[in-house]
Enzyme design. Sequence first.
Site, short mmCIF file in Angstrom:
data_model
loop_
_atom_site.label_atom_id
_atom_site.label_comp_id
_atom_site.label_asym_id
_atom_site.label_seq_id
_atom_site.Cartn_x
_atom_site.Cartn_y
_atom_site.Cartn_z
N SER A 59 0.82 -1.21 0.00
CA SER A 59 0.00 0.00 0.00
C SER A 59 0.86 1.27 0.00
CB SER A 59 -0.90 0.02 1.23
OG SER A 59 -1.57 -1.20 1.36
N1 SAH Z 1 -0.87 -5.04 4.16
C1 SAH Z 1 -0.27 -5.32 2.89
C2 SAH Z 1 -1.22 -5.05 1.74
C3 SAH Z 1 -1.10 -6.12 0.75
S1 SAH Z 1 -2.32 -6.24 -0.46
C4 SAH Z 1 1.06 -4.64 2.73
O1 SAH Z 1 1.40 -3.77 3.54
O2 SAH Z 1 1.80 -4.99 1.83
C5 SAH Z 1 -3.57 -7.20 0.32
C6 SAH Z 1 -3.23 -8.62 0.68
O3 SAH Z 1 -4.42 -9.21 1.18
C7 SAH Z 1 -2.78 -9.52 -0.49
O4 SAH Z 1 -1.56 -10.11 -0.19
C8 SAH Z 1 -3.90 -10.56 -0.60
O5 SAH Z 1 -3.45 -11.83 -0.98
C9 SAH Z 1 -4.44 -10.58 0.82
N2 SAH Z 1 -5.80 -11.10 0.95
C10 SAH Z 1 -6.89 -10.85 0.16
N3 SAH Z 1 -7.99 -11.50 0.60
C11 SAH Z 1 -7.59 -12.18 1.73
C12 SAH Z 1 -8.25 -13.06 2.64
N4 SAH Z 1 -9.55 -13.37 2.51
N5 SAH Z 1 -7.53 -13.57 3.65
C13 SAH Z 1 -6.21 -13.29 3.82
N6 SAH Z 1 -5.52 -12.48 2.99
C14 SAH Z 1 -6.20 -11.92 1.96
#
Ligand code: SAH
Length: 208
Positions: A59
């Site tokens: 993000s």
């Molecule tokens: N907090 C992260 C943001 C990554 S993008 C950072 O700082 O990099 C969001 C992430 O959420 C992705 O890796 C995706 O695979 C994960 N995600 C999406 N749906 C999910 C779910 N139901 N359970 C666990 N992870 C999930």
Amino acid sequence: MLDVRKIRLILELREAGITNSKVLSALEIIPREKFIPENYKHQAYENIALPISDNQTISQPYVVAKMTELLEIEKNHKVLEIGTGSGYQCAILSKLARRVYTIERIKNLYEKSIKIFEELKLNNIVTKYEDGNNGWKEQIPFDRIIFTAATKKISEVIFSHISENGIIVCPLIKNEKQIIIKYIKKNKKIISEQYDDVLFVPNLSGII
Ligand code: SAH
């Protein structure tokens, strides 16, 4: 060089309205370049989201700072994050809370994040490879919950995970748009507040 860029980024976040000094110093302490693939490392301190592997993104620093600020984390708090991704948001949370529980549905990202947490000696993070929408019932209640993938609807399971006076921050999909929503549990009721428009990858079911 990175340090000059980092200081510039912190100033930019201040100007954009981030005032919580603990949040700003967490962003100053955690090396964002560690969470970024080699070919994008030179952009680590630009205020933009960047691609990580598996079609996901780390993000934008402003969004990480804003959502963290909205969580109003205290030192004794137990925090749940749904969507570990690169692990960056989680690392920031780990500097503010007692313990962070983080769930990721993509095995490759889950494994990579564990290595970075070890390297940075962030010992108060507990990771799980699972569909985060199922929650983490062995660890309830949580003082704070953050979603880092855009969600249509927060399940009752997750609402049942939050303690009294607890806060949930989530990018919610509403009329083709995504907005940051903050839910506060008071007297067993949930109230909500709306914040910035954002752009997150979607929250998906199942594990891969
Ligand atoms: N907090 C992260 C943001 C990554 S993008 C950072 O700082 O990099 C969001 C992430 O959420 C992705 O890796 C995706 O695979 C994960 N995600 C999406 N749906 C999910 C779910 N139901 N359970 C666990 N992870 C999930």
